[in-house]
Design a protein around this motif. Structure first.
Motif, short mmCIF file in Angstrom:
data_model
loop_
_atom_site.label_atom_id
_atom_site.label_comp_id
_atom_site.label_asym_id
_atom_site.label_seq_id
_atom_site.Cartn_x
_atom_site.Cartn_y
_atom_site.Cartn_z
N ILE A 49 -1.87 -0.40 -1.29
CA ILE A 49 -0.72 -1.18 -1.73
C ILE A 49 0.33 -1.13 -0.64
O ILE A 49 0.73 -0.04 -0.21
N THR A 50 0.77 -2.28 -0.17
CA THR A 50 1.76 -2.28 0.91
C THR A 50 3.16 -2.03 0.33
O THR A 50 3.36 -2.13 -0.88
N TYR A 51 4.09 -1.76 1.22
CA TYR A 51 5.48 -1.59 0.77
C TYR A 51 5.98 -2.86 0.07
O TYR A 51 6.67 -2.78 -0.94
N ARG A 52 5.59 -4.02 0.59
CA ARG A 52 6.05 -5.26 -0.03
C ARG A 52 5.49 -5.39 -1.45
O ARG A 52 6.21 -5.73 -2.39
N GLU A 53 4.20 -5.09 -1.58
CA GLU A 53 3.58 -5.18 -2.92
C GLU A 53 4.18 -4.15 -3.88
O GLU A 53 4.42 -4.44 -5.05
N LEU A 54 4.41 -2.97 -3.36
CA LEU A 54 4.97 -1.92 -4.22
C LEU A 54 6.38 -2.31 -4.69
O LEU A 54 6.73 -2.14 -5.86
N HIS A 55 7.14 -2.87 -3.77
CA HIS A 55 8.49 -3.33 -4.10
C HIS A 55 8.43 -4.35 -5.24
O HIS A 55 9.17 -4.25 -6.23
N ALA A 56 7.51 -5.31 -5.12
CA ALA A 56 7.42 -6.36 -6.14
C ALA A 56 7.00 -5.76 -7.49
O ALA A 56 7.54 -6.12 -8.55
N ASP A 57 6.05 -4.84 -7.45
CA ASP A 57 5.57 -4.22 -8.69
C ASP A 57 6.67 -3.41 -9.37
O ASP A 57 6.81 -3.42 -10.59
N VAL A 58 7.42 -2.68 -8.55
CA VAL A 58 8.51 -1.86 -9.09
C VAL A 58 9.56 -2.77 -9.73
O VAL A 58 10.06 -2.49 -10.83
N CYS A 59 9.87 -3.87 -9.05
CA CYS A 59 10.85 -4.81 -9.61
C CYS A 59 10.36 -5.36 -10.94
O CYS A 59 11.12 -5.46 -11.91
N ARG A 60 9.08 -5.71 -10.99
CA ARG A 60 8.54 -6.25 -12.25
C ARG A 60 8.63 -5.21 -13.37
O ARG A 60 9.06 -5.50 -14.48
#
Ligand code: WTA
Length: 648
Positions: free
Chosen positions: A105-116
């Motif tokens: 999981i990239t930082y960008r993907e993790l960021h999006a998941d955390v936001c969701r």
């Protein structure tokens, strides 16, 4: 005792050399304000702090505040600030229980998941300051849930997935969590763990105690059929579809609570250790960087479950704050076989490996071939945490696993300390097998004797810390008096760790283990009082006393003396029933190793159980029982020795 000098290769690119360590350490204790003013800047602050250290260990007025007028958001420090420079870098490598399953999981993907997840939690009614309990297996969603709470200012309370419904229910009640995040099932060594079913029971237990858990968010892990209560239960994979992948981070005060983590003590129920935002993250990230001498781009693997503090600070927060790639492992060290750890290291090119002595001892027992058939060339540094590491295990770790190439950092710390307090820094401090060596910056360890006198030079005593450090716990959730009582009343003016230690002539620290009624089973803290209370809750048990005893793999095992109710018969059947009962009440990690039937327990005339004697008998060292003259009935001791379970 051998000393292993710092090798040239460890020094070569080290961030902290011997000279820097001395210089920084001296400054950190002579001018804490100046030192931390500078190092607090490692975080991104929304509003920079002007105040740095405002702490007091004074009896009746214990108060710990760091960077108190600064504001920040922890998830922004672990995610947003990395997006520009390393958005496409892997943040989490997930390795499943089944060796064929892994995810990056990239930082960008993790960021999006955390936001969701943050948006879903908000939809479920979670607001700043609310507590959220998390009962998940080692899957990326565990980190996502923690970071999502931090993003919106909610306080998480992670409960280890191996704990029973009773334990989870009690913790949800104590923390008054209205929302729980769990999964359908967990998976460990091919076996399914019924998390949702446990969670349902726990919600019921909390309800009977008068606390309502209103919403349960369920992550689909195995796809098992689980009961979903309409209105209360929501699937994460469904809820995430209807929210935005963006969620502004909430501006938090440095001293706003970040998480509660329950841990065992000498007495009573587990305590909710409370950590706050700014000081904790400064500590987690700074120790991660310097103790492991972490270098940009490295893959860091801490094997601890997120249910323990080690998982909080070194699987999730420290590495992510530093922009590292952190490995999360769902499985266990010996599945499918005892070579799993080394195979995972090769598979994901792990550079830094951090685990517990109990795992090292278990793998050592399985034979060297499991290790030597792997390459391990990616490994640069090894770490140990959770209990004293015996020199045999240390040497095996050093020679067989690390091929004498890698330094070992034996890191001493506690749930209460937030992060590592005593440990070698690999480029700066020569190693002694079994010693945690030297204090980290800002840490002032002291040895005191039973009367509270501070001991100088080479000595043995009780380990205290003389002054505060930014990662220190702030209070016991909802019970500041218990906080003062537990940690600051034994030796007024000092933080008492509950551990014993020795300082040698070179000023090296050797942790000798707990000096209170806490035992350390496979690196997990267990209050003997908790196991006793589980035992006496069984209808056939009248009294119980629990102590630790030396165990080859677990470090300490759980030894129980049990007195039955009048008229009950001691049978092997009942012994099994009691083991099952304790597992049920607390969880499998509390399984009694030995149960001895005790028609009577050694008590003083005032009725106090003399645990010192029970400990000696469990250790099979009854030749040195010490003074037994205060016993009400000295005869019970002979009978206990006669029937002891732990004969060599
Ligand atoms: C023990 C885990 C010796 C100690 C981070 C401490 C250790 C308790 C070490 C805290 C070590 C931890 N050497 N003993 N390197 N690390 N301990 O709260 O007794 O789960 O008080 O925190 O583990 O356990 P806890």
């Amino acid at each position: 005792m051998t000393t292993i000098a710092v090798k040239d290769a460890w020094k070569a690119q080290a961030q902290i050399t011997e000279a820097t360590y001395r210089e920084w350490y001296d400054r950190s204790v002579s001018d804490p304000d100046g030192f931390w003013r500078e190092h607090g800047r490692r975080l991104d602050w929304i509003k920079p702090y002007s105040a740095v250290k405002n702490t007091s260990f004074e009896p009746g007025a214990v108060s710990i505040r760091w960077f108190e007028d600064g504001t920040l958001n922890l998830s922004a420090n672990c995610l947003d600030r990395h997006l520009e420079t390393r958005g496409d870098q892997t943040a989490i490598v997930w390795e499943g229980d089944d060796p064929s399953q892994s995810r990056r999981i990239t930082y960008r993907e993790l960021h999006a998941d955390v936001c969701r997840m943050a948006n879903v939690l908000k939809d479920l009614g979670v607001a700043k300051g609310d507590r959220v309990s998390i009962y998940l297996p080692m899957i990326p969603e565990a980190a996502v849930a923690m970071l999502a709470c931090a993003r919106i200012g909610a306080v998480h309370s992670v409960v280890f997935g191996g704990f029973s419904p009773d334990a989870l229910g009690g913790r949800m009640e104590d923390s008054t969590s209205r929302v729980l995040v769990t999964a359908d099932e967990g998976l460990r060594a091919g076996r399914r763990v019924p998390l949702k079913a446990n969670a349902d029971k726990a919600v019921g237990i909390a309800a009977r105690a008068g606390h309502t858990v209103e919403k349960v968010l369920v992550v689909r892990r195995t796809g098992a059929e689980v009961a979903m209560e309409p209105g209360r239960d929501h699937w994460w994979h469904e809820a995430r579809e209807s929210v935005a992948a963006d969620c502004p981070p909430v501006e938090m005060g440095a001293e706003d609570p970040l998480f509660i983590l329950y841990t065992s003590g000498s007495t009573g129920k587990p305590k909710g250790v409370l950590h706050t935002t700014g000081g904790y993250l400064v500590w987690a990230s700074m120790t991660h960087q310097y103790v492991f001498d972490y270098r940009e781009g490295e893959v860091f693997w801490c094997t601890a479950d997120v249910g323990w503090v080690t998982g909080h600070s070194y699987t999730v927060y420290g590495p992510l704050a530093n922009g590292a790639t952190t490995l999360m492992f769902e499985g266990v060290p010996n599945y499918p076989d005892a070579g799993r750890m080394w195979q995972v290291i090769d598979k994901h090119r792990v550079n830094i490996f951090y685990t517990a002595p109990t795992a090292i001892r278990a793998l050592m027992g399985a034979g060297d071939e499991f290790v030597t058939r792997s390459s391990r060339q990616s490994i640069r540094l090894l770490g140990s945490v959770g209990e004293p590491i015996n020199p045999e295990a240390w040497n095996w770790y050093y020679t067989v696993v690390g091929e004498e190439r890698c330094a070992i950092v034996d890191t001493w710390w506690q749930t209460e300390t937030g992060g590592i307090l005593i440990s070698p820094l690999p480029g700066a401090v020569a190693l002694k097998p079994g010693s945690a060596t030297k204090p980290f910056f800002g840490v002032r360890p002291e040895l005191v004797d039973a009367e509270g006198r501070v001991l100088d030079g080479a000595a043995d005593g009780n380990l205290c810390i003389a002054d505060s450090w930014p990662g220190q716990m702030r209070t016991v959730f909802g019970d500041h008096e218990r906080f003062e009582q537990t940690y600051f009343s034994t030796y007024p003016g000092k933080y008492f760790t509950g551990d014993g230690a020795r300082r040698d002539a070179d000023g090296y620290w050797w942790i000798t283990g707990r000096v209170d009624d806490v035992i350390n089973v496979s690196g997990h803290r267990m209050g003997t009082a908790e196991v006793e209370s589980a035992l006496v809750s069984h209808p056939k048990v009248s009294e119980a006393a629990v102590v630790g005893y030396p165990h080859d793999v677990k470090g300490q095992g759980i030894y129980c003396y049990v007195t039955l109710m009048e008229g009950e018969t001691a049978t092997d059947e009942l012994r099994k029933e009691l083991v099952a009962h304790v597992r049920n009440e607390i969880g499998p990690i509390a399984s009694p190793d030995k149960i001895q039937w005790a028609p009577g327990l050694p008590k003083t005339r005032s009725g106090k159980i003399m645990r010192r004697i029970l400990r000696k008998i469990a250790e099979d060292e009854f030749g040195a029982l010490g003074d037994t003259s205060t016993l009400a009935d000295p005869g019970v001791v002979d009978e206990l020795i006669e029937n002891r379970q732990n004969r060599r």
